[in-house]
Design a protein around this motif. Structure first.
Motif, short mmCIF file in Angstrom:
data_model
loop_
_atom_site.label_atom_id
_atom_site.label_comp_id
_atom_site.label_asym_id
_atom_site.label_seq_id
_atom_site.Cartn_x
_atom_site.Cartn_y
_atom_site.Cartn_z
N PRO A 199 -10.14 121.23 38.65
CA PRO A 199 -9.18 120.45 39.82
C PRO A 199 -8.87 119.23 39.52
O PRO A 199 -9.98 118.37 39.30
N LEU A 201 -7.59 116.07 41.54
CA LEU A 201 -7.90 115.85 43.28
C LEU A 201 -6.41 114.74 43.57
O LEU A 201 -6.23 114.04 42.81
N TYR A 206 -8.08 116.53 48.40
CA TYR A 206 -7.71 118.05 48.07
C TYR A 206 -7.10 118.17 46.75
O TYR A 206 -6.51 117.35 45.99
N ARG A 207 -7.02 119.31 46.10
CA ARG A 207 -6.77 119.73 44.96
C ARG A 207 -5.32 119.37 44.88
O ARG A 207 -4.47 120.32 45.73
N ARG A 208 -4.57 119.08 43.81
CA ARG A 208 -3.15 118.99 43.69
C ARG A 208 -2.85 119.75 42.36
O ARG A 208 -1.77 120.45 42.54
N TYR A 210 -4.19 121.67 38.28
CA TYR A 210 -5.45 122.08 37.64
C TYR A 210 -5.17 121.96 36.21
O TYR A 210 -4.04 122.02 35.58
#
Length: 280
Positions: A199, A201, A206-208, A210
């Motif tokens: 991930p 971030l 928050y994950r943006r 991958y």
């Protein structure tokens, strides 16, 4: 009418012999389909089961596809667990030990369970191909390697069991394609095992995005770029923005495309890792 047993259709008066001969084609002995239809893998799997007089259990890659695994060709041989040594072209039969709790029903067909399917796939074919198939099955079913090992203890005399542990240790549900699996296995032969689906971030945590795979201790990633990156303009534009963000987050990314030579890939990744070797 989809695939059906010809003799049953005749006996039930659903069609005449002339209609069967002129409007339908034989898929397997006594199993027919509309003459000009294109058969999917599901169609061919059903046809193979009908050929077995509805007694066979679907196994192998066909079972994996029924469980939702991707990247399986429509024209593969359908594997059935059914004692018959005269299978027609397009069907492979085996007579392996198979326990009742290793069979489930999927779309009306008896199919080996995800764990049993993983057990069978792990034992057959070249190791890299077996791992790619298991990656795809793991991505959709989330089977546990320890459950496969427990099942193997009940079938210790089956062919290929000795290599089971080594193959299962290579499985990673993070692979999104067979190409990614092959790339990961190539890297594992030269470098520490990379993580997958890393991930990236946003500032708020928050994950943006991958990354396909890489080493987060040194922020080196490796991406496999498929054909869509070159043929779909919208995907290409999104990918540019994505990669700019990942690089701004401190990652050095090696991008791999079809046709890249293994030695070149290893050299590029080695150089990237060396450039970050002293980062903490």
């Amino acid at each position: 009418m989809g695939v059906f047993v010809g003799s049953e259709a005749l006996r039930q008066g659903l069609l005449t012999r002339h209609q069967l001969r002129t409007h339908y084609r034989r898929v397997f002995p006594d199993v027919y389909a509309p003459k000009f239809s294109t058969l999917s893998l599901d169609d061919r799997t059903t046809a193979a089961w009908l050929w077995s007089h509805r007694q066979g259990v679907v196994t192998g890659l066909a079972a994996s596809a029924l469980h939702g695994a991707r990247w399986i060709d429509d024209d593969i041989a359908i594997e059935l667990n059914w004692p018959n040594h005269r299978a027609p072209t397009g069907i492979v039969t085996r007579n392996d030990s198979l326990l009742d709790n290793e069979i489930v029903c999927v779309r009306g067909l008896p199919v080996t369970s995800p764990v049993r399917t993983a057990f069978d796939l792990a034992r057959r074919g070249p190791v890299d191909a077996a791992v790619a198939r298991l990656d795809a099955l793991a991505r959709t079913t989330h089977f546990k390697a320890d459950d496969v090992r427990d099942l193997a203890a009940l079938h210790r005399h089956n062919r290929g069991v000795r290599r089971l542990d080594a193959v299962l240790d290579l499985v990673d549900a993070g692979a999104e394609s067979p190409q990614e699996t092959r790339l990961r296995l190539l890297l594992m032969r030269k470098f520490p095992r990379p993580s997958t689906q890393i991930p990236i971030l946003r500032p708020d945590g928050y994950r943006r995005y991958y990354l396909d795979m890489g080493w987060d201790d040194i922020n080196v990633g490796v991406e496999y770029d498929g054909e869509q990156h070159r043929t779909d303009q919208e995907s290409y534009r999104r990918d540019i923005k994505r990669m700019e963000y990942i690089q701004s987050a401190g990652w050095l990314v090696v991008r791999v495309v079809a046709g890249d030579r293994p030695k070149e890939i290893v050299a590029r990744v080695g150089a990237a890792r060396a450039s970050r070797a002293y980062r903490k």
